[in-house]
Write an enzyme that holds these catalytic residues in place. Structure first.
Site, PDB file in Angstrom:
ATOM      1  N   LYS A 153       0.836  -1.208   0.000  1.00  0.00           N
ATOM      2  CA  LYS A 153       0.000   0.000   0.000  1.00  0.00           C
ATOM      3  C   LYS A 153       0.871   1.259   0.000  1.00  0.00           C
ATOM      4  O   LYS A 153       0.630   2.183  -0.771  1.00  0.00           O
ATOM      5  CB  LYS A 153      -0.913  -0.043   1.239  1.00  0.00           C
ATOM      6  CG  LYS A 153      -1.882   1.093   1.343  1.00  0.00           C
ATOM      7  CD  LYS A 153      -3.118   0.699   2.123  1.00  0.00           C
ATOM      8  CE  LYS A 153      -2.943   0.801   3.625  1.00  0.00           C
ATOM      9  NZ  LYS A 153      -2.824   2.199   4.097  1.00  0.00           N
ATOM     10  N   SER A 154       1.889   1.286   0.850  1.00  0.00           N
ATOM     11  CA  SER A 154       2.723   2.492   0.951  1.00  0.00           C
ATOM     12  C   SER A 154       3.434   2.769  -0.375  1.00  0.00           C
ATOM     13  O   SER A 154       3.496   3.917  -0.836  1.00  0.00           O
ATOM     14  CB  SER A 154       3.777   2.311   2.052  1.00  0.00           C
ATOM     15  OG  SER A 154       3.151   2.183   3.298  1.00  0.00           O
ATOM     16  N   ARG A 205       2.898   5.981  -3.247  1.00  0.00           N
ATOM     17  CA  ARG A 205       4.033   6.823  -3.644  1.00  0.00           C
ATOM     18  C   ARG A 205       4.285   6.751  -5.142  1.00  0.00           C
ATOM     19  O   ARG A 205       4.746   7.712  -5.752  1.00  0.00           O
ATOM     20  CB  ARG A 205       5.272   6.422  -2.835  1.00  0.00           C
ATOM     21  CG  ARG A 205       5.163   6.862  -1.358  1.00  0.00           C
ATOM     22  CD  ARG A 205       6.009   6.003  -0.445  1.00  0.00           C
ATOM     23  NE  ARG A 205       6.101   6.496   0.932  1.00  0.00           N
ATOM     24  CZ  ARG A 205       5.165   6.294   1.882  1.00  0.00           C
ATOM     25  NH1 ARG A 205       4.064   5.619   1.607  1.00  0.00           N
ATOM     26  NH2 ARG A 205       5.362   6.760   3.104  1.00  0.00           N
ATOM     27  N   GLN A 230       4.587   9.203   7.376  1.00  0.00           N
ATOM     28  CA  GLN A 230       3.689  10.140   6.704  1.00  0.00           C
ATOM     29  C   GLN A 230       4.126  11.577   6.968  1.00  0.00           C
ATOM     30  O   GLN A 230       4.120  12.408   6.060  1.00  0.00           O
ATOM     31  CB  GLN A 230       2.252   9.903   7.172  1.00  0.00           C
ATOM     32  CG  GLN A 230       1.746   8.526   6.737  1.00  0.00           C
ATOM     33  CD  GLN A 230       0.329   8.230   7.169  1.00  0.00           C
ATOM     34  OE1 GLN A 230      -0.323   9.056   7.817  1.00  0.00           O
ATOM     35  NE2 GLN A 230      -0.162   7.056   6.819  1.00  0.00           N
ATOM     36  N   ASP A 233       1.535  -1.338  11.923  1.00  0.00           N
ATOM     37  CA  ASP A 233       0.243  -1.764  11.355  1.00  0.00           C
ATOM     38  C   ASP A 233      -0.053  -3.239  11.643  1.00  0.00           C
ATOM     39  O   ASP A 233      -1.178  -3.707  11.422  1.00  0.00           O
ATOM     40  CB  ASP A 233       0.218  -1.529   9.840  1.00  0.00           C
ATOM     41  CG  ASP A 233       0.208  -0.043   9.499  1.00  0.00           C
ATOM     42  OD1 ASP A 233      -0.107   0.778  10.379  1.00  0.00           O
ATOM     43  OD2 ASP A 233       0.525   0.297   8.345  1.00  0.00           O
ATOM     44  N   ARG A 248      -6.521   1.803  17.957  1.00  0.00           N
ATOM     45  CA  ARG A 248      -6.299   0.349  17.880  1.00  0.00           C
ATOM     46  C   ARG A 248      -5.907  -0.272  19.216  1.00  0.00           C
ATOM     47  O   ARG A 248      -5.894  -1.506  19.320  1.00  0.00           O
ATOM     48  CB  ARG A 248      -5.271   0.022  16.786  1.00  0.00           C
ATOM     49  CG  ARG A 248      -5.866   0.189  15.404  1.00  0.00           C
ATOM     50  CD  ARG A 248      -4.947  -0.287  14.299  1.00  0.00           C
ATOM     51  NE  ARG A 248      -5.575  -0.093  13.000  1.00  0.00           N
ATOM     52  CZ  ARG A 248      -4.927   0.107  11.865  1.00  0.00           C
ATOM     53  NH1 ARG A 248      -3.596   0.143  11.860  1.00  0.00           N
ATOM     54  NH2 ARG A 248      -5.576   0.267  10.738  1.00  0.00           N
ATOM     55  N   ARG A 253      -7.828  -3.313   9.295  1.00  0.00           N
ATOM     56  CA  ARG A 253      -6.863  -4.221   9.953  1.00  0.00           C
ATOM     57  C   ARG A 253      -7.505  -4.968  11.129  1.00  0.00           C
ATOM     58  O   ARG A 253      -7.107  -6.080  11.450  1.00  0.00           O
ATOM     59  CB  ARG A 253      -5.603  -3.463  10.378  1.00  0.00           C
ATOM     60  CG  ARG A 253      -4.925  -2.787   9.192  1.00  0.00           C
ATOM     61  CD  ARG A 253      -3.439  -2.727   9.278  1.00  0.00           C
ATOM     62  NE  ARG A 253      -2.904  -2.007   8.129  1.00  0.00           N
ATOM     63  CZ  ARG A 253      -2.668  -2.542   6.937  1.00  0.00           C
ATOM     64  NH1 ARG A 253      -2.892  -3.817   6.715  1.00  0.00           N
ATOM     65  NH2 ARG A 253      -2.204  -1.810   5.928  1.00  0.00           N
TER      66      ARG A 253
END
Ligand code: S3P
Length: 438
Positions: A19-20, A24, A166, A326, A357, A399
């Site tokens: 995902k990251s 990008r 981030q 995560d 979380r 998640r």
């Protein structure tokens, strides 16, 4: 979604793209000159939000079979969006794009869903304002919606209190448009995909470790500083996105805790700034092996073989936390079924993810009968007792839905994962992958 106890997960799988890295690839592709070709892109809702934002700013992005073509228009080729940029549930889209928007000649507004619009944005607003950006929280509550208009950006040296990729990335991306060198120091190195990819696209970017000045700051030797010099132009690349270790994590855990299982997860990104879960599994006594280790598209990649293991508790804290932040929900599930006590500490950042979380993990594991206690920066889990089926309140956190599916597969009775569709955020085919293992 309803799940019940299973045994014998066996087979070879791949998981969707990281995902990251996917985010990008679109962002840098859009502000580079030429066409960037991305294979292995994650077609999850978060990354589609990033695509939507850049299309709204005039970038043509073609989706063909398994390749995405981003027709970049160069550093100053973005156009003023005619609508509010919709960032959905995606913190990465919001924070990284803000760094790019801060360097544009036009004004823009971005907004997301209820969860996104309650997450902290001061952490990027403050450093971007220090650089000279005109960025503000529309409701003056430190959250999105954000309004960004033309400013003159200056290079700064910024020390971030949190190890956040981030935050770091927002500042570095703004640094591309500044009038001098920009540096970001973080307490420990967070995921470094922005730095690696910016370098591939031709930016002048460096990372150093430790504080330059002698300092009595605790663990000063672990501080990481990334520095970027402003850049005239970035150049299009071919990007191969490896499988996401954060998605692989659910199958790593499933293979370890489900009786009579053996799973090979192929082509997973194992960048050390992301792979803390592997160390934790080893520390818990897991039978886990990395095979076929290689480099692909500038990122370390491997196949991960896991077999059912007798796990025991461990302590997780300090510099490893950003490398597995995560994965903590699924690590907590493994800990619930491992013998003995697991302590997770230094993880207060969990409170500002898609949900709090610490709360969502503790409440749902308690509902399944686990002996678990929340702490101010983590949790303490007394593992080894059987889990039982429960209603899992995901609060739309992808998640949590995936971690508790694995818990439900290893619990007595039926576990109901409420709002399980939220897995679409990062892994739309999550439930289908199980079909390959039965
Ligand atoms: C991400 C960074 C991490 C992570 C998130 C993705 C990124 O957030 O939790 O899922 O792609 O840069 P923080 O930077 O807030 O730690």
């Amino acid at each position: 979604m309803e799940v019940g106890r299973i045994t014998g997960l066996k087979g070879k799988i791949t998981v969707p793209g990281d995902k990251s890295i996917s985010h990008r690839s679109i962002m840098l592709g859009a502000i580079a000159k030429g066409t960037t070709e991305v294979t292995g892109f994650l077609n999850g809702a978060d990354c589609l939000s990033t695509i939507g934002c850049f299309r709204e700013m005039g970038i043509s992005i073609e989706e063909t079979n398994d390749t995405i073509l981003v027709h970049g228009k160069g550093m100053h080729g973005l156009q003023k969006p005619s609508a509010v940029l919709s960032v959905g549930n995606s913190g990465t889209t919001t924070r990284l794009i803000s760094g790019i928007l801060a360097g544009q000649d036009f004004d823009s507004k971005l907004s997301g869903d209820a969860s996104l619009n309650s997450r902290p944005m001061k952490r990027i607003i403050e450093p971007l304002q220090l650089m000279g950006a005109n960025i503000s929280s529309v409701l003056r509550n430190g959250c999105a919606p954000l309004y960004i208009s033309k400013g003159e950006l200056h290079g700064i040296s910024y020390t971030s209190k949190v190890a956040s990729a981030q935050v770091k990335s927002a500042i570095l991306l703004a640094g591309l448009y500044a009038d001098g060198k920009t540096s970001v120091t973080e307490p420990v190195l967070s995921r470094n995909h922005t730095e690696l990819m910016l370098r591939e696209f031709g930016a002048d970017i460096h990372t150093t470790f430790g504080l330059v000045e002698p300092s009595d700051t605790p663990h000063a030797d672990r501080h990481a500083t990334a520095s970027i010099t402003p850049c005239q132009e970035l150049y299009s690349q071919k990007i191969i996105v490896p499988g996401d270790i954060s998605s692989a994590a659910y199958f790593i855990a499933a293979g370890l805790i489900t009786p009579d299982s053996e799973i090979l997860i192929q082509n997973v990104g194992v960048n050390p700034t992301r792979a803390g879960i592997l160390q934790v599994c080893i520390d818990m006594g897991a039978d886990i092996t990395l095979l076929n280790e290689r480099t692909s598209g500038g990122e370390p990649v491997a196949d991960i073989l896991v077999r059912t293991s007798k796990l025991h508790g461990t302590t997780i804290g300090g510099a490893i936390i950003p490398t597995l932040i995560d994965e903590i929900p699924i690590i907590a599930v493994m800990a619930a079924l491992a013998e003995g006590r697991t302590i997770i500490e230094d993880a207060a950042e969990l409170k500002v993810k898609e949900t709090n979380r610490i709360e969502t993990v503790v409440d749902n594991l308690k509902a399944m009968g686990c002996d678990i206690m929340a702490t101010y920066d983590g949790m303490v889990i007394h593992g080894g007792n059987p889990l039982h089926g429960a209603n899992i309140h995901t609060l739309l956190d992808h998640r949590i839905a995936m971690a508790f599916t694995i818990a439900g597969l290893n619990a007595d009775g039926i576990t109901h994962i409420l709002d399980s569709k939220c897995v679409d955020v990062s892994y739309p085919a999550f439930f289908d992958t199980f079909e390959e293992l039965l």
